[in-house]
Design an enzyme around this catalytic site. Structure first.
Site, mmCIF file in Angstrom:
data_model
loop_
_atom_site.group_PDB
_atom_site.id
_atom_site.type_symbol
_atom_site.label_atom_id
_atom_site.label_comp_id
_atom_site.label_asym_id
_atom_site.label_seq_id
_atom_site.Cartn_x
_atom_site.Cartn_y
_atom_site.Cartn_z
ATOM 1 N N GLU A 101 0.812 -1.210 0.000
ATOM 2 C CA GLU A 101 0.000 0.000 0.000
ATOM 3 C C GLU A 101 0.850 1.268 0.000
ATOM 4 O OE1 GLU A 101 -2.894 0.052 3.152
ATOM 5 O OE2 GLU A 101 -3.809 1.868 2.336
ATOM 6 N N ASP A 102 1.964 1.251 0.719
ATOM 7 C CA ASP A 102 2.686 2.505 0.962
ATOM 8 C C ASP A 102 4.058 2.621 0.298
ATOM 9 O OD1 ASP A 102 0.574 3.167 2.564
ATOM 10 O OD2 ASP A 102 1.544 2.599 4.446
#
Ligand code: MN
Length: 501
Positions: free
Chosen positions: A92-93
């Site tokens: 996600e990051d």
């Protein structure tokens, strides 16, 4: 500050002395279950992926996945869970993808990471998202409970670092923890996580109430804890004199948030003197026999209050909780609650589903979920039922309403004539009970006996009732009028679907 060395040390030695989770090493199987090189590789991979990123507090981002992994290591979770925790924010990051996670750490870890990522995307914003979040949580639980445990650990660490976030975000995360995560932890029987989530969230969600509890109530609790010290001395001496083995005799303080919730109930109305389990004295012993013997010792020392002796060993709570409870007129005539249990029962109450981790090596499981051999213990069949049932409800408003009744509302515990515990929402009726036991019984029920008395099908059941359902195999199916009084979503949807045929 923790390092990956600390994580590996915890995995190797079970040393987690700094934490309230310290008792966990009791059920850690053995350190050879972990491949420490691979865990280090996962850490290096995550550190590289998050390189240059910082948390709002200014510390390196990698500290967050590391702390999450450490919480899980203390819980004694398996290696794929530890690795997935280290990698949980990577897809996600960072610029690294799930494909790369899978290439390096295999499909099992990738599946866990994918599950956590999916849960993370939906944030608590408004009713629609809230309902969606819950749905996803239950679907994940049925797929693999480890996903939810990793998510819980992730949340615990985020809660403990809320201070550096803007006020609005603090409140949202804290509220979500109280309203979604803590009830789920409770339902899974993970008392330690439930309590910790609530305590961390409490000051952000109800700052005024928290201040009141801290200033006016906490000192009184602490005073009572001091008083317990003298009781502990007497109890230990007496146990030794009676040659009863014990592992630990200690005081436990009711956590501030659960005490707050109890205090605001109408029957207590803020009156601390009416609450008998402000603190409790816990006796942990090796065997069940020792539990009853210890109870005998306590009752010979001090008179029990009538009606307050509870044998949750013979009749466990549906979430698996077992202990003997008694409340006595103790030293100086003060009222003290005792909780007596074995070490296994203690672990069960603190770590629930995580305490007897059914993964691969155990043969005591029923249903296979997925090709990886992950299995749900039998007690958690309700999660699967919930997932099946929620598929039929499209409207989110209605979903939330029935969910809050079925899942989060106060529960009562009733019994079948054979003594099996069935847990139901408050005010449930014999028809809800019948459907809970079996669809066929629900569809064919014509009458009920509650505690051996003939009772109408709309009777509101009470804790401890014994229910017998009278069925007639010639009955054509459920009566639509039942919809006027049944409480559970499961009964409602079955009545609707059957009577439409
Ligand atoms: Mn995270």
């Amino acid at each position: 500050m923790s390092t990956v060395e600390d994580l590996i040390k915890i995995l190797k030695t079970g040393d987690s002395s700094s934490s309230r989770l310290a008792i966990l090493p009791y059920f850690r199987k053995n350190s050879s279950a972990y491949d420490f090189d691979l865990i280090r590789l996962a850490y290096d991979f995550a550190a590289e992926a998050h390189r240059g990123q910082t948390r709002k507090s200014g510390e390196p981002y990698i500290n967050h996945p590391l702390e999450t992994a450490i919480i899980l290591a203390k819980m004694g979770l398996d290696q794929p869970s530890i690795i997935a925790a280290l990698l949980h924010d990577v897809p996600e990051d960072t610029n690294y993808t799930l494909v790369e996670v899978e290439k390096n750490f295999g499909p099992e870890v990738a599946k866990l990471v994918a599950g956590i990522t999916k849960l993370g995307i939906i944030k608590y914003r408004g009713m629609e998202k809230y309902a969606e979040n819950l749905r996803n949580m239950f679907v994940s639980m049925a797929q693999d409970l480890r996903i939810v445990l990793i998510k819980m650990a992730d949340r615990l660490h985020n809660l403990s670092t809320l201070d550096s976030l803007p006020a609005e975000k603090q409140k949202r995360i804290a509220r979500e923890s109280l309203e979604i995560y803590a009830p789920i932890a409770n339902r899974l029987g993970i008392g330690s996580i439930k309590g910790e989530l609530e305590n961390l969230a409490f000051p952000y969600v109800y700052p005024d109430k928290y201040q009141w509890m801290k200033k006016d109530v906490l000192p009184k609790v602490e005073l009572k804890m001091e008083y317990l010290q003298s009781v502990i001395k007497v109890v230990k001496k007496e146990l030794v004199a009676n040659k009863i083995k014990f592992i630990s005799v200690h005081g436990r303080q009711k956590r501030l948030y659960s005490l707050y919730q109890k205090l605001i109930r109408p029957q207590y109305n803020g009156d601390l003197t009416k609450i008998h389990d402000l603190v409790a004295l816990r006796i942990i012993v090796p065997s069940i026999g020792d539990c009853y013997q210890a109870l005998g010792v306590i009752h010979r020392l001090w008179k029990p209050l009538p009606g307050r002796i509870k044998d949750y060993i013979a009749q466990p709570k549906p979430n698996g909780y077992q202990s003997l409870h008694t409340t006595v007129f103790c030293l100086e005539g003060k009222i003290v609650e005792f909780q007596i249990r074995t070490i296994a029962m203690h672990q069960q109450s603190e770590y629930g589903i995580a305490a007897h981790w059914h993964y691969k090596e155990t043969g005591k499981t029923d249903k296979k979920i997925g090709e990886k051999g992950y299995t749900l213990p039998k007690k958690l069949n309700w999660i699967e039922d919930l997932v099946k049932w929620q598929k039929n409800i499209r409207d989110n408003q209605q979903y939330l309403h029935s969910l809050s009744i079925d899942f989060f509302h106060n529960r009562i515990f009733v019994f079948t004539p054979e003594g099996d515990v069935i847990d139901l929402p408050e005010d449930a009726t014999p028809v809800d009970f019948a459907y809970q036991v079996h669809t066929w019984i629900g569809d064919h029920c014509v009458g009920s006996r509650v505690n051996s008395q003939h009772s109408p099908l709309e009777t509101k059941l009470k804790n401890g009732d014994v229910i017998e359902i009278v069925t007639d195999k010639n009955r054509k199916g459920p009566n639509r009028d039942w919809l006027k009084f049944v409480k559970t979503g499961a009964a409602k949807s079955k009545i609707k679907s059957q009577s439409e045929l």
